[in-house]
Write a protein that holds these residues in place. Sequence first.
Motif, PDB file in Angstrom:
ATOM      1  N   THR A   1       8.348  49.788 -36.432  1.00  0.00           N
ATOM      2  CA  THR A   1       7.687  51.081 -36.606  1.00  0.00           C
ATOM      3  C   THR A   1       8.410  52.032 -37.558  1.00  0.00           C
ATOM      4  O   THR A   1       7.772  52.654 -38.432  1.00  0.00           O
ATOM      5  CB  THR A   1       7.465  51.747 -35.238  1.00  0.00           C
ATOM      6  OG1 THR A   1       6.606  50.905 -34.456  1.00  0.00           O
ATOM      7  CG2 THR A   1       6.817  53.124 -35.392  1.00  0.00           C
TER       8      THR A   1
ATOM      9  N   TYR B   1       2.342  44.013 -39.836  1.00  0.00           N
ATOM     10  CA  TYR B   1       2.243  44.902 -38.672  1.00  0.00           C
ATOM     11  C   TYR B   1       0.974  44.604 -37.862  1.00  0.00           C
ATOM     12  O   TYR B   1       1.007  44.533 -36.629  1.00  0.00           O
ATOM     13  CB  TYR B   1       2.245  46.347 -39.164  1.00  0.00           C
ATOM     14  CG  TYR B   1       2.442  47.383 -38.084  1.00  0.00           C
ATOM     15  CD1 TYR B   1       3.587  47.382 -37.288  1.00  0.00           C
ATOM     16  CD2 TYR B   1       1.492  48.387 -37.882  1.00  0.00           C
ATOM     17  CE1 TYR B   1       3.778  48.347 -36.306  1.00  0.00           C
ATOM     18  CE2 TYR B   1       1.670  49.361 -36.903  1.00  0.00           C
ATOM     19  CZ  TYR B   1       2.818  49.325 -36.117  1.00  0.00           C
ATOM     20  OH  TYR B   1       2.998  50.282 -35.144  1.00  0.00           O
TER      21      TYR B   1
ATOM     22  N   GLN C   1       0.152  43.438 -33.909  1.00  0.00           N
ATOM     23  CA  GLN C   1      -0.812  44.137 -33.060  1.00  0.00           C
ATOM     24  C   GLN C   1      -1.884  43.179 -32.533  1.00  0.00           C
ATOM     25  O   GLN C   1      -2.294  43.243 -31.368  1.00  0.00           O
ATOM     26  CB  GLN C   1      -1.468  45.267 -33.845  1.00  0.00           C
ATOM     27  CG  GLN C   1      -0.524  46.414 -34.188  1.00  0.00           C
ATOM     28  CD  GLN C   1      -1.195  47.477 -35.015  1.00  0.00           C
ATOM     29  OE1 GLN C   1      -1.958  47.173 -35.945  1.00  0.00           O
ATOM     30  NE2 GLN C   1      -0.922  48.738 -34.710  1.00  0.00           N
TER      31      GLN C   1
ATOM     32  N   LYS D   1       5.951  43.298 -28.096  1.00  0.00           N
ATOM     33  CA  LYS D   1       6.020  44.758 -28.150  1.00  0.00           C
ATOM     34  C   LYS D   1       7.354  45.229 -28.725  1.00  0.00           C
ATOM     35  O   LYS D   1       7.414  46.251 -29.421  1.00  0.00           O
ATOM     36  CB  LYS D   1       5.797  45.338 -26.747  1.00  0.00           C
ATOM     37  CG  LYS D   1       4.337  45.325 -26.302  1.00  0.00           C
ATOM     38  CD  LYS D   1       4.167  46.004 -24.965  1.00  0.00           C
ATOM     39  CE  LYS D   1       2.693  46.079 -24.561  1.00  0.00           C
ATOM     40  NZ  LYS D   1       1.898  46.932 -25.477  1.00  0.00           N
ATOM     41  N   THR D   2       8.437  44.494 -28.445  1.00  0.00           N
ATOM     42  CA  THR D   2       9.736  44.888 -29.028  1.00  0.00           C
ATOM     43  C   THR D   2       9.700  44.770 -30.547  1.00  0.00           C
ATOM     44  O   THR D   2      10.347  45.552 -31.251  1.00  0.00           O
ATOM     45  CB  THR D   2      10.883  44.039 -28.456  1.00  0.00           C
ATOM     46  OG1 THR D   2      10.741  42.679 -28.872  1.00  0.00           O
ATOM     47  CG2 THR D   2      10.933  44.120 -26.935  1.00  0.00           C
ATOM     48  N   CYS D   3       8.954  43.788 -31.046  1.00  0.00           N
ATOM     49  CA  CYS D   3       8.829  43.637 -32.505  1.00  0.00           C
ATOM     50  C   CYS D   3       8.072  44.819 -33.108  1.00  0.00           C
ATOM     51  O   CYS D   3       8.468  45.356 -34.156  1.00  0.00           O
ATOM     52  CB  CYS D   3       8.116  42.331 -32.843  1.00  0.00           C
ATOM     53  SG  CYS D   3       9.048  40.843 -32.428  1.00  0.00           S
ATOM     54  N   VAL D   4       6.995  45.210 -32.462  1.00  0.00           N
ATOM     55  CA  VAL D   4       6.224  46.351 -32.955  1.00  0.00           C
ATOM     56  C   VAL D   4       7.097  47.605 -32.981  1.00  0.00           C
ATOM     57  O   VAL D   4       7.106  48.364 -33.960  1.00  0.00           O
ATOM     58  CB  VAL D   4       4.978  46.568 -32.072  1.00  0.00           C
ATOM     59  CG1 VAL D   4       4.255  47.858 -32.469  1.00  0.00           C
ATOM     60  CG2 VAL D   4       4.025  45.379 -32.198  1.00  0.00           C
ATOM     61  N   ASP D   5       7.864  47.819 -31.900  1.00  0.00           N
ATOM     62  CA  ASP D   5       8.739  48.993 -31.834  1.00  0.00           C
ATOM     63  C   ASP D   5       9.805  48.957 -32.932  1.00  0.00           C
ATOM     64  O   ASP D   5      10.110  49.990 -33.542  1.00  0.00           O
ATOM     65  CB  ASP D   5       9.411  49.061 -30.457  1.00  0.00           C
ATOM     66  CG  ASP D   5       8.416  49.341 -29.331  1.00  0.00           C
ATOM     67  OD1 ASP D   5       7.302  49.808 -29.635  1.00  0.00           O
ATOM     68  OD2 ASP D   5       8.760  49.074 -28.164  1.00  0.00           O
ATOM     69  N   LYS D   6      10.375  47.764 -33.157  1.00  0.00           N
ATOM     70  CA  LYS D   6      11.444  47.643 -34.149  1.00  0.00           C
ATOM     71  C   LYS D   6      10.925  47.883 -35.566  1.00  0.00           C
ATOM     72  O   LYS D   6      11.625  48.434 -36.415  1.00  0.00           O
ATOM     73  CB  LYS D   6      12.078  46.249 -34.054  1.00  0.00           C
ATOM     74  CG  LYS D   6      13.357  46.078 -34.857  1.00  0.00           C
ATOM     75  CD  LYS D   6      14.510  46.859 -34.251  1.00  0.00           C
ATOM     76  CE  LYS D   6      15.812  46.555 -34.969  1.00  0.00           C
ATOM     77  NZ  LYS D   6      16.943  47.333 -34.401  1.00  0.00           N
TER      78      LYS D   6
ATOM     79  N   CYS E   1      12.731  40.714 -35.850  1.00  0.00           N
ATOM     80  CA  CYS E   1      11.402  40.153 -35.595  1.00  0.00           C
ATOM     81  C   CYS E   1      11.397  38.642 -35.812  1.00  0.00           C
ATOM     82  O   CYS E   1      10.731  37.910 -35.071  1.00  0.00           O
ATOM     83  CB  CYS E   1      10.367  40.828 -36.497  1.00  0.00           C
ATOM     84  SG  CYS E   1      10.081  42.565 -36.096  1.00  0.00           S
TER      85      CYS E   1
ATOM     86  N   ASP F   1      -0.575  41.113 -29.794  1.00  0.00           N
ATOM     87  CA  ASP F   1      -0.599  41.903 -28.558  1.00  0.00           C
ATOM     88  C   ASP F   1      -1.968  41.788 -27.886  1.00  0.00           C
ATOM     89  O   ASP F   1      -2.082  41.585 -26.666  1.00  0.00           O
ATOM     90  CB  ASP F   1      -0.279  43.360 -28.906  1.00  0.00           C
ATOM     91  CG  ASP F   1      -0.053  44.210 -27.680  1.00  0.00           C
ATOM     92  OD1 ASP F   1       1.002  44.050 -27.045  1.00  0.00           O
ATOM     93  OD2 ASP F   1      -0.925  45.044 -27.369  1.00  0.00           O
TER      94      ASP F   1
END
Length: 998
Positions: A867, A824, A828, A860-865, A947, A831
């Motif tokens: 979460t 994770y 970040q 950012k889509t990876c971070v959202d997925k 991801c 990013d």
Amino acid sequence: MGSMSYSSRDAVEDIWGSRQGYKGTWPTRLDMHYVEEPDKWVTSACVMCSNGCGLDFGVKDGKIVGVRGREKDRVSHGRLGPKGLYAWKSLTHPDRLKYPMIRKHGKLERASWDEAMSLIVERTKNIQKRRTNHGIGFYTTGQLFLEEYYALALVGKAGLNTLHMDGNTRLCTATAAASMRESFGSDGQPGSYTDIDVTSCIMMVGHNMSATQTVLWARILDRLDGPEPPELIVIDPRKSNTAKKATLHLAPRIGTNCALLNGIEYFLFKKGYVNEEWVSKHVCQREELYKVVKEYPPDVVSKITGVPEADIEKAADILGNSASLLSTALQGVYQSNQGTASACQINNINLLLGHIGKPGSGIFQMNGQPTAQNNRETGCDGEFPGFRNFGIPKQMQELADLWNIELERLPHWNQPTHIGNMLKYIKGGLMEMFWVSGTNPLVSLPNLQYTRDVLTDQRLFLIVQDIFPTETTAIADVVLPAAAWGEKTGCFTNVDRTTHISLKAVEPPGEARSDIEIFVDFSKRMDFRTKDGSPLMDSADPEKMFKSWQGLSKGRPCDYTGMSYEKLKDGVGIQWPCNEEHPGGTERLFSDGVFFTDTEYCESFGHDLETGAPWTKAQYDAVNPAGRAIFKQCHYLPESEAPNDEYPLQLSTGRRARQFHTRTKTGRTKELQDRDPENYIQISEHDAKELGISEGDMVIAESRRGQIEVVARVGGIYKGQVFTTMHYGYFDSQDGRARAANELTQEQWDPVSKQPMFKSGAVKIRKVPPPSSDGEVQIHAREKQSTAVKDLEDRSSAFAGPKDVHKDEGKLERMLEYWLGATYTTFQTLDDICEHLIPRVEGADLEIAAGMRVMHRINKTCVDKLTPSIKYYGIDEKLGHELSTALKNRLFPNDIIEAIGSPSYGILVVLQGFYLFLGHIEGHLFSLQPTSQAAWDKDFDEAIKFCTVQVDRMKAWTKQQMHSRGPQTLLVPCKQAVGMRERIEGEVKQRGEMPMLS
């Protein structure tokens, strides 16, 4: 014949019987031995080697009193070898295990079945709760029946959903299966035993058939004794009984098979023996093979192998001029250096000549055990049931549907765990329960001291299921008595795909149960169920289990759908595939030149034979076999433990004709044991003379791992090499000497098949000093089995039942939260990298700046997925944050473009750093892919897959940019490059180090 004992021949001394020379159809000969004239005969087949000879049990008054061959049997034509004629007597030996036992106060004590199975279930559930199902492993045999393996596969893969399943087939046939997957797309022996009857040439590589399959060797002896005998090429370091019959005997140094076979292929190309027309239609990667083998001319190969150049060429001439070719291989290939690579070269030779799929031409990547083929078919070792490919979603969905379980519960995130890794998991405390059935790892596994230490670990709950006390039952926490061959009904398949049925002839002794009953009982007690709530297994009826297996085999290479118990009771034997298209079975595979290599059908995508790295589907698609066989090439690599001044001799291990495996049965058969009661070590005449050793002397053989003290046999082997047999352990040891061959061997595994390299490693030998003056015999290499058992008993003596050292262990913590946290934080950090890079590259290259904005959005889509999974599992970010930040600062120093002075070169450096950081993320995801599947968490699995796809997209963009910019930036001279090195060095010196991105 009378009512007393009768023997058709003395098979102990006359191992192969009298000659009946022939060509075309092998004459019958009825072999028989009984101690009382039977009242009836019951259909079975022999389980004392991989040949699978048809056999009938003679029964009188509820006891087996004899056996006879079955003349109409397609495998043996009425013959039986010494083990087949006599080893049935062991079934009534007083040593038989008759009742369950549980270790109490250090000793194994009789228990009821309910007590034993309840304890196993209790421990299973406890381990599930604390360690997950992945804390449990199974290790089985090559001697159960097909139906029993299938029940075990259901328990492990469909019930406990674990990949931790292997068998001792790993020790003898894993390479056979691997080589056929590499060359032909799937396991499954191409040839038929009837090929022996008409072939013009036989090549045996590392296969002393005279000892390992005595009835099959009798068939070859009869061909050699008949009209138009075939040429026989034998490749073996020893002058074995097989080698003595050879037209040409090649004796390579141990561990050099791959070089020798490459050298033979070199001549096949050079002298125009390759069947180019057939190869062009039916095999791919010809040029890739040629590029490798052209580097193995005879002078190079002779120097590596010790085989004379003229003999290498002569072998190629015999092969190239033969109208047909039958090739065989066994442990001299599989258990040696580069086993899979060498086995594939044997396949290559037949393919180069077009000698496959027709009468007289085929390949036997031989099995070492009677039912090893069924173990592989049902997926109890390194395979998936029905030879399915875990990398093909369609095949895994099909298996899940057939078992009626959810796909995410099916363990298909990797190849099943091999025994070497399971031992590591036990040693590391990650596996607490180990269920051994029908095998004896405390004699058969390599480096026995390591194996003893692991399996006597205080933390391990060990279950052993067998028919006799063994070295391994002696250290078990629970012992389950099993019914033997002749005491249960089931089917098994031999090396040429012939299936026999073995009917129950008598009742097992005491309370012993068939293996299928034991596995089904466990399943019921664990309440394993399908996704609709019905029991996973509701019956231990073998015929019902066989029918279930038939449905799973449908459409696969090992198709059994055309068989039935009634058809098998005819006693002839039926070869798979047997289905609507081939209701009588299939004599040989690939007669149409079509192989199992279609991308959606194959069992495996193959491997790099040197590194062992698996091919991806994309690599396989690039080869595009599409029903063609595959030439797999490999350079020779020396083995890791070569002889030196301290350990000057090279070790090999093997078998004897009158003993079988660890002698569980043959060691308790008087006729066989009396003839071959002890181990020995074979040494060349030259080395014996150098060491002052004579025939019959007691010697000590020592490796870096241990010692044995055995009798010396002089001659029949070449200088610098020694040979000892693998059968002897300690259950009947009288004098306390170490004698097990695996005290010496190393736990090194073939990179592809993961089969141990028993025929490798270095030893030294010295003569045992003469007895002391008072005549007392001294032991110089004492066995350690007894000490290990006593230590275990002493450690367990305080426990009223099996030790449970985990009872008060306190809190356990897993590492997923750390790795997931690190993953994770890398996203970040990426990013942060994108945010800082975009303004810095914008002035130098607008295209890169625009691309970085896209990378930023994708990240950012990876971070959202991720979460939701982060919130569910919880994470620890600290360590991951420190590592990713340090890597970021190293890869992206501040003002890199300005510092270099060349914007185009600076952009290239930035892209390289970006690509490397994506690789850092990819490494985290790569470990999480199988982990998310093994967690049986569909949402987590989908997030990791998402991801992974996004990182692949970002890497693809980065590679394309580097690829397009590289030539212009690096080749075209420019003014900015002048003095660039001095500017960079000056900048570094002035600042101490380049300022890092904040």
